[in-house]
Design an enzyme around this catalytic site. Structure first.
Site, PDB file in Angstrom:
ATOM      1  N   ARG A 157      -0.439  -8.665  13.698  1.00 29.75           N
ATOM      2  CA  ARG A 157      -1.063  -7.666  12.785  1.00 29.75           C
ATOM      3  C   ARG A 157      -2.042  -8.543  11.621  1.00 29.75           C
ATOM      4  O   ARG A 157      -3.111  -8.058  11.247  1.00 29.75           O
ATOM      5  CB  ARG A 157       0.134  -7.030  12.010  1.00 29.75           C
ATOM      6  N   ARG A 165      11.805  -5.253   4.927  1.00 30.68           N
ATOM      7  CA  ARG A 165      11.523  -3.867   4.765  1.00 30.68           C
ATOM      8  C   ARG A 165      12.496  -3.014   5.331  1.00 30.68           C
ATOM      9  O   ARG A 165      12.642  -3.155   6.645  1.00 30.68           O
ATOM     10  CB  ARG A 165      10.023  -3.656   5.256  1.00 30.68           C
ATOM     11  N   LYS A 211       1.010  -1.207   0.151  1.00 28.91           N
ATOM     12  CA  LYS A 211       0.035   0.031   0.127  1.00 28.91           C
ATOM     13  C   LYS A 211       0.831   1.247   0.280  1.00 28.91           C
ATOM     14  O   LYS A 211       0.735   2.361  -0.824  1.00 28.91           O
ATOM     15  CB  LYS A 211      -0.923  -0.021   1.287  1.00 28.91           C
ATOM     16  N   ARG A 213      11.278  -0.605  11.188  1.00 30.07           N
ATOM     17  CA  ARG A 213      10.193  -0.450  12.046  1.00 30.07           C
ATOM     18  C   ARG A 213      10.220  -1.613  13.207  1.00 30.07           C
ATOM     19  O   ARG A 213      10.465  -2.625  12.868  1.00 30.07           O
ATOM     20  CB  ARG A 213       8.655  -0.620  11.382  1.00 30.07           C
ATOM     21  N   ARG A 247      -9.595   0.501   8.805  1.00 33.64           N
ATOM     22  CA  ARG A 247      -9.129  -0.737   9.051  1.00 33.64           C
ATOM     23  C   ARG A 247     -10.405  -1.522   9.793  1.00 33.64           C
ATOM     24  O   ARG A 247     -10.190  -2.835  10.101  1.00 33.64           O
ATOM     25  CB  ARG A 247      -8.095  -0.939   9.903  1.00 33.64           C
TER      26      ARG A 247
END
Ligand code: ADP
Ligand code: ADP
Ligand code: ZN
Length: 214
Positions: free
Chosen positions: A171, A126, A13, A160, A87
């Site tokens: 998550r 990431r 996203k 992160r 969400r």
């Protein structure tokens, strides 16, 4: 045109939102980025949500709806990209109401379809430019050998705190329990488009372009 990018953590996203900001002068509204900013600037709200985010749980609807509400008063340029919001069904209803109040609507809700195995691999690889937020991936989109960000030239990259396998599991659980019902919700409202999020970054971008250009 205002759009929602919908998909589990790691679906791409943020990557695609940045592309649309650059190519179409749209505005990216990432509640995740807003919450991380509140966290790092040490505001009272930031401190309240820090632990929840690190555990991989959702923060309250009230907080994120408030964040989005503030942004809707700003210039909307080429349109808004809702990235990581809504969400929950309550957030989706609140968004419809907020947009209507501003005389706006949704042009598309784009579900980025990926499989769960790919998500784990993407998330643990990431990293993000500490200066401009450009998103990298050790395998699929590595930082150039020069060590400089392709967008801004900075040389510092961060990972992160919640990008580890354990927090990702939580998550994903939150996604399937609370967010995935939005797929049916937007389908029933005739607003849903689905794309293949497993294609490479440029191909995913082209699929999104086709939806925005139709
Ligand atoms: P990802 O890139 O993994 O999809 P985000 O950066 O969008 O994650 O969000 C990071 C964290 O911020 C979430 O795990 C959650 O704790 C919180 N968060 C972000 N957006 C929302 C939202 N719309 N509602 C509730 N919590 C949110
Ligand atoms: P989200 O915002 O949905 O959590 P990101 O855009 O941050 O997802 O992407 C998660 C990770 O996967 C990043 O490391 C990013 O570089 C990488 N990535 C994004 N899109 C693709 C893609 N289409 N193919 C391969 N890797 C991708
Ligand atoms: Zn950068």
């Amino acid at each position: 045109m205002n759009i929602i990018l919908l998909g589990p953590p790691g679906a791409g996203k943020g990557t695609q939102a940045r592309r649309l900001v650059e190519g179409r002068d749209m505005i990216q509204l990432s509640t995740g980025d807003m919450l991380r900013e509140a966290k790092s600037s040490g505001t009272e709200m930031g401190e309240r949500v820090a632990k929840i985010m690190d555990r991989g749980e959702l923060v309250t609807d009230e907080i994120v709806i408030g964040l989005i509400e503030e942004k809707l008063n700003d210039d909307r340029k080429g349109g808004l990209i809702f990235d990581g919001f809504p969400r929950t069904l309550a957030q989706a209803d609140a968004l419809a109401e907020l947009l209507a109040r501003h005389g706006e609507d949704l042009g598309a809700v784009i579900e980025m379809q990926v499989d769960d195995d790919a998500l784990v691999k993407r998330i643990v690889a990431r990293s993000v430019c500490a200066n401009c937020g450009e998103v990298y991936n050790d395998i699929t989109k590595p930082v150039p050998e020069s060590g400089e960000c392709t967008q801004c030239g900075a040389t510092e990259f961060t990972r992160r705190g919640d990008d580890n396998e354990e927090s990702l599991k939580q998550r994903l659980l939150e996604y399937y329990k609370k967010t995935s019902p939005l797929i049916g919700y937007y389908y029933a409202k005739n607003e849903l488009d689905r794309i293949d999020g497993l294609a490479d970054i440029d191909e995913v971008g082209e699929q999104i372009d086709r939806i925005l250009d139709r």
